[in-house]
Design an enzyme around this catalytic site. Structure first.
Site, PDB file in Angstrom:
ATOM      1  N   SER A  82      -9.540 -29.918   9.482  1.00 24.26           N
ATOM      2  CA  SER A  82     -10.679 -30.112   8.582  1.00 24.26           C
ATOM      3  C   SER A  82     -10.297 -30.069   7.104  1.00 24.26           C
ATOM      4  O   SER A  82     -11.159 -30.286   6.252  1.00 24.26           O
ATOM      5  CB  SER A  82     -11.749 -29.050   8.862  1.00 24.26           C
ATOM      6  OG  SER A  82     -11.232 -27.753   8.648  1.00 24.26           O
ATOM      7  N   LYS A 128     -19.475 -22.990   7.551  1.00 27.19           N
ATOM      8  CA  LYS A 128     -18.840 -23.485   6.338  1.00 27.19           C
ATOM      9  C   LYS A 128     -19.852 -23.688   5.216  1.00 27.19           C
ATOM     10  O   LYS A 128     -19.593 -23.345   4.048  1.00 27.19           O
ATOM     11  CB  LYS A 128     -18.110 -24.798   6.631  1.00 27.19           C
ATOM     12  CG  LYS A 128     -16.912 -24.642   7.572  1.00 27.19           C
ATOM     13  CD  LYS A 128     -16.301 -25.992   7.906  1.00 27.19           C
ATOM     14  CE  LYS A 128     -15.105 -25.852   8.850  1.00 27.19           C
ATOM     15  NZ  LYS A 128     -14.521 -27.156   9.206  1.00 27.19           N
TER      16      LYS A 128
END
Length: 824
Positions: free
Chosen positions: A714, A757
């Protein structure tokens, strides 16, 4: 030697003074020898003697109190018993001593003490002999009548016992074969009498007097047996226990006793255990096993090691809640109120509990669900399990699985092993006392594995709704129904949970809290709890809401609330010091300052925080003052985190250096980013004369917090943005964070952990978040007020990422990069 015919004893005998009891002629008893005189007698006379005379000693009852005994020779009782030492056994534990097996021969009277040391020796006079008496000489008169009455009473006593027992049958034959004159001594040694009563029989030298002393003792024993038979329910084996076998007897090594107290107690315990087994309402298979073990227990002597093991097994079986259960509280409105009072937010978990209650109302035979709460530490996974138990009205039991590496902890040990015991599941049911508790399997992701087996594999049967109705513990070795147990597992990550075990559980993600949720939790739960823990009152310490917000945003950046609670505890300790020193109103508690403006309040709580030793974290914007720095978003078991990526360039040969404990996937993402930028350098005006922007240049890419291992795909878009900033010399916006996987064609692929996140970016006060286009659906789980505070950019290509990451967009030579012309 005496001139009388028959068995005679020496005229001089060594004397053995004993506290162990009274030795009567015709009986056998064991005597423990540990005093200096008696030890010397055994060593010098019995162990070194070579003739039959050396084995005959005089046994004198020691009437002195054993607690006040001394080395001095006590005053000797005038009457004693000459005995034949049949056996001598020595031992050094717990202290040196001998054990003698002595058979009484006849009475004697001490006429003169010849010496006291090393052991007493006396001149004795034999009072009666063991030769056979002729019944004709004493058949008439009062003595004959007494002997007849005594013989009839002895026969009556034996008749009350079970003749099928070999010991009783032998006693009956002895009554027919022994001379009647020997019966008082023999029976007085058998029946339950005190040492004082036996001493009276010993002192009765005259035979008529001896019968008179022993007959009441025999009559009392008969009356006691009659009363026992009336007051106790008769069982087939009662009479067997009435006649207990003790060591010794009429012959060496054999003696009979009617002392039944100890064995009666054992019989009553066994009967009580049998009642408990039948009243436990256990399944037929378990009942059959228990009755079989109980039958073995009745036939087993208590001295056998297996007796205790079998008894412990039966006690465990009867203590298990085979049919005991609690009634569930199915009031949904009351359950909703209770859950809201205990926990703020956590809507998904509350909704799942209410769904379970609703289905239970519709179907009473619903099996217990297998839930797994996965989330960072400090978000309340364990405490919400306890609240669920209280909401349902069930018992709660927590099993900590962190570090467990033996499958026997789950399934128990087999009973063939020494120290075997049930597993934690069965022990938990025994502790809870019901068969439908709430079991919290804490830290299921931290199970170990060793040579003793895999506990995660043992949990497969426990957590499988199709199998746990017949869970078999190795110790019990019979099935137990776990289908009504509500299992709740907690974990920080599913990565370390075996796939087969994870497949059996319903996973519920527990994300971190937002700032608003933390503020509410602090005022509802944390502050009152810390005030109580530190002995403060709400009047002594009042923490404004702005202070809590500053602690959350500037001093604690975490998914849970543990650090926040510790900071509040630090403030309470600082205020406690002031209160203890006599300060009535501290500066932070001043009512005027609490109602002051923002500046005044900020200075007040800031001074208090510094007094408590709490230091703020540096703002994010200070880290983005130079080109070549970008902010990424990462997921960890502790929740979402922001991650800085730094890059620098220097003269070299075009090499790429990566530091920061990166995994293979992250290293590949860095190489992908370099390759994509080099192939699109002209498109984004990254060249300075040559076609390759890395010509004559080395790139160093670093991920701070080098002690922490990092991996995952990511960070691809963050690395591209960081390198683009470095090569173009432009600053990345300081309020932008991003996440997403990249391809060599410049596409942005979806990643996981979006909610954690995004919450991490919100905690860091960032304003814009770049996420992959295909992760747009994941934003539905994010609270509405968080979505309102953030500007989300959904990117499907790296071109969109670069335009959103820089102020005014990122300059390009053409409207679209050439590599993205094809459809995708």
């Amino acid at each position: 030697m005496s001139s009388n015919s028959g068995i005679q004893i020496p005229s001089r005998l060594p004397l053995l003074c004993t506290h162990d009891g009274v030795l009567l002629p015709g009986s056998t008893m064991r005597i423990s020898v540990d005093t200096a005189r008696n030890m010397q007698l055994v060593k010098s006379r019995l162990l070194k003697g070579t003739s039959l005379k050396s084995t005959i000693i005089g046994v004198i009852p020691n009437t002195r109190d054993p607690e006040h005994d001394s080395d001095e020779l006590p005053s000797l009782h005038s009457i004693g018993t000459a005995g034949l030492a049949v056996q001598v056994v020595g031992s050094n534990w717990p202290k040196p001593h001998y054990t003698l097996l002595i058979t009484g021969l006849c009475r004697f009277r001490v006429t003169q003490l010849l010496r006291e040391r090393p052991f007493p020796v006396a001149e004795v006079e034999q009072l009666d002999k063991l030769e056979q008496y002729t019944e004709g000489d004493q058949a008439d008169g009062e003595l004959g009548e007494l002997s007849l009455r005594f013989h009839q009473a002895a026969l009556q006593l034996v008749g009350m016992l079970d003749m099928s027992v070999p010991v009783v049958a032998k006693l009956r034959r002895l009554l027919d074969s022994l001379p009647r004159e020997t019966l008082p001594d023999v029976l007085a040694s058998m029946i339950r009498t005190s040492n004082k009563e036996k001493l009276q029989v010993l002192d009765a030298v005259d035979l008529e007097e001896r019968f008179k002393k022993a007959l009441p003792l025999l009559t009392r024993q008969i009356e006691g047996l009659k009363l026992l038979q009336k007051t106790r329910k008769r069982r087939p084996d009662d009479d067997k226990r009435v006649l207990a076998i003790r060591k010794g007897g009429v012959f060496p090594g054999r003696q009979f006793s009617l002392d039944e107290e100890a064995e009666d107690e054992d019989g009553d315990d066994t009967a009580m255990l049998e009642k408990k087994v039948k009243a436990a309402a256990m399944p037929e298979a378990a009942l059959r096993v228990c009755l079989k073990e109980l039958k073995r227990l009745k036939k087993m002597p208590q001295s056998m090691p297996e007796y205790a093991l079998t008894r412990n097994y039966l006690e465990m079986m009867v203590e298990l809640p085979w049919s005991k259960s609690t009634t569930d509280c199915l009031d949904i409105p009351a359950a909703r109120v209770l859950l809201d009072n205990d926990h703020y937010a956590m809507e998904k978990l509350k909704r799942r509990v209410l769904e379970y209650l609703a289905v239970r109302q519709l179907k009473s035979t619903l099996k217990g669900p297998i839930l797994c709460f996965v989330g960072p530490p400090g978000v309340g996974k364990t405490s919400v399990g306890r609240s669920i138990a209280r909401t349902l009205g069930r018992e709660f039991h927590r099993i900590a699985l962190g570090g467990v590496c033996d499958q026997s902890d789950i399934r128990g040990h087999r009973r063939t092993y020494v120290g075997s015991m049930p597993g934690r599941i069965i022990n938990g049911l025994k502790t809870a006392g019901v068969n439908n508790p709430v079991f919290l399997l804490d830290e299921v992701d931290k199970l170990g594995k060793s040579l003793q087996g895999d506990p995660a594999a043992a949990l497969l049967e426990v957590l499988d709704p199709e199998q746990n109705h017949s869970f078999t513990d190795h110790y019990l070795n019979v099935p137990f129904d776990l289908s009504q147990v509500l299992f709740i597992a907690t974990a920080n990550t599913t990565a370390t949970i075996p796939p087969a075990l994870l497949d059996r559980m319903e996973v519920l993600q527990v994300p971190g809290y937002t700032q608003e949720e933390k503020v509410e939790i602090a005022h509802r739960h944390l502050i009152p709890h810390q005030l109580e823990q530190h002995g403060l009152t709400p009047q002594q310490l009042q923490i404004p809401q702005d202070t809590i917000k500053d602690i959350i945003s500037k001093y604690t950046r975490e998914a849970g609330v543990r650090s926040l609670e510790r900071k509040i505890g630090a403030i309470c300790r600082a205020v406690a010091v002031k209160v203890a020193e006599g300060h009535k109103v501290s500066r932070a508690e001043s009512p005027t300052e609490q109602h002051a403006g923002k500046t005044g309040t900020s200075s007040s709580h800031t001074s208090l925080l510094f007094t408590a030793g709490i230091t703020p974290a540096p703002p994010v914007s200070e880290r983005l003052t130079l080109p070549g720095v970008a902010i990424g978003l990462a997921w960890t078991p502790m929740g979402g985190e922001i991650m800085f990526v730094e890059a620098s360039r220097m003269e070299g040969e075009g090499q790429l250096t990566l530091t920061g404990q990166l995994g293979d996937v992250m290293k590949e993402s860095a190489h992908l980013a370099i390759s994509w930028l080099r192939s699109n350098a002209k498109t984004y005006l990254l060249t300075t004369g040559s076609a390759d922007p890395l010509e004559g240049t080395d790139i160093h890419l670093h991920f701070p917090a080098g002690a922490v291992t990092k991996d995952g795909p990511s960070a691809g878009v963050t690395i591209v943005t960081c390198l683009a900033s470095l090569l173009s010399g432009r600053l990345v916006r300081s309020d932008v964070a991003m996440t997403g996987e990249i391809t060599l064609r410049g596409l942005v692929l979806p990643v996981g952990g979006i909610k954690d996140k995004v919450l991490a970016a919100h905690r860091a006060n960032l304003k814009r978040v770049i996420v992959p286009k295909r992760n747009e659906k994941d934003l539905e789980e994010i609270p509405a007020h968080v979505r309102a505070d953030l500007d989300f950019v959904f990117a499907s290509t790296l071109d969109e990422v670069l335009k959103a990451a820089f102020d005014g967009g990122f300059p390009t030579a053409v409207s679209h990069p050439q590599v993205l012309n094809s459809k995708h």
